[in-house]
Design a protein around this motif. Sequence first.
Motif, PDB file in Angstrom:
ATOM      1  N   LEU A   1      -1.303   2.539  -3.152  1.00  0.00           N
ATOM      2  CA  LEU A   1      -0.487   1.772  -4.086  1.00  0.00           C
ATOM      3  C   LEU A   1       0.774   2.529  -4.469  1.00  0.00           C
ATOM      4  O   LEU A   1       0.705   3.712  -4.830  1.00  0.00           O
ATOM      5  CB  LEU A   1      -1.272   1.472  -5.362  1.00  0.00           C
TER       6      LEU A   1
ATOM      7  N   PRO B   1       3.145   0.799  -6.873  1.00  0.00           N
ATOM      8  CA  PRO B   1       3.544  -0.431  -7.578  1.00  0.00           C
ATOM      9  C   PRO B   1       4.976  -0.370  -8.093  1.00  0.00           C
ATOM     10  O   PRO B   1       5.452   0.676  -8.541  1.00  0.00           O
ATOM     11  CB  PRO B   1       2.542  -0.506  -8.734  1.00  0.00           C
TER      12      PRO B   1
ATOM     13  N   HIS C   1      -1.413  -6.263  -5.209  1.00  0.00           N
ATOM     14  CA  HIS C   1      -0.912  -5.462  -4.097  1.00  0.00           C
ATOM     15  C   HIS C   1      -0.826  -6.324  -2.850  1.00  0.00           C
ATOM     16  O   HIS C   1      -1.840  -6.824  -2.362  1.00  0.00           O
ATOM     17  CB  HIS C   1      -1.853  -4.262  -3.866  1.00  0.00           C
ATOM     18  N   ARG C   2       0.390  -6.544  -2.387  1.00  0.00           N
ATOM     19  CA  ARG C   2       0.637  -7.339  -1.187  1.00  0.00           C
ATOM     20  C   ARG C   2      -0.010  -8.713  -1.271  1.00  0.00           C
ATOM     21  O   ARG C   2      -0.606  -9.209  -0.313  1.00  0.00           O
ATOM     22  CB  ARG C   2       0.166  -6.592   0.058  1.00  0.00           C
TER      23      ARG C   2
ATOM     24  N   ASP D   1       4.409  -6.266  -6.559  1.00  0.00           N
ATOM     25  CA  ASP D   1       3.237  -5.420  -6.736  1.00  0.00           C
ATOM     26  C   ASP D   1       3.270  -4.820  -8.141  1.00  0.00           C
ATOM     27  O   ASP D   1       4.309  -4.291  -8.576  1.00  0.00           O
ATOM     28  CB  ASP D   1       3.235  -4.295  -5.716  1.00  0.00           C
TER      29      ASP D   1
END
Length: 227
Positions: free
Chosen positions: A21, A23, A92-93, A183
């Motif tokens: 991650l 973000p 996330h994505r 994200d």
Amino acid sequence: MNPPSPTLRLRVAGADLTLDLSPRRLVVAGYTARDEAAVAAHIAELAAIGVPPPPSVPAFYELDPVLLTTDPVIKVAGETTSGEVEPVLIRHRGLYYLAVGSDHTDRALERADIAASKAACPKPISAQAIALGTDPCAADWERLTVACQVDDAPYQRGPAALLRHPAELLGRMSAGGAPADADLVLFCGTLPLLAGEFVPGTHWRLRLELAGGPTLSHAYETKRRSA
């Protein structure tokens, strides 16, 4: 241009999968209790001891993602910091995950500036997360509990159902003009303290239990930063 966020590696519970991650956003939501009368009473209590009222209810505090950490030790500036357990929603994505974290905060600074008090401390999260897929509502919020111990003493415990659902928080953020697909890591709010008072302890243990599913935990220690 802001520098890229550091990468956090999280394991996905029950799967041979890791998340790396970085973000773009870290948001800490406050005053997220479903009981609006209780929220109003809490704001009044805080005002009586000098803590300014939030800009909105719920309130959303945008912080630097560099504050996120899975480390077992965090460094803090003063002796009046304390944590609080929170469900943490990760996007996330395009997929959602659930972790457990602590909105560690400088309580002395909180009397002057809530956002600054939150930005003054790292934000610990578990190194393991639960996969929710494309729907943030996939977690059974009504049967999810969180708990916290400080220096081996019970500090918080209760059902996440006392808090607004993270899908509602995401909706309110998007209605305010926030990107709907970036994200992010969202701290979803916390529960009342069992003893009603903040404890500036040293050893913190966090736990999130999902009925019929995995249990997430994280432990961390605070140490004073050198001047």
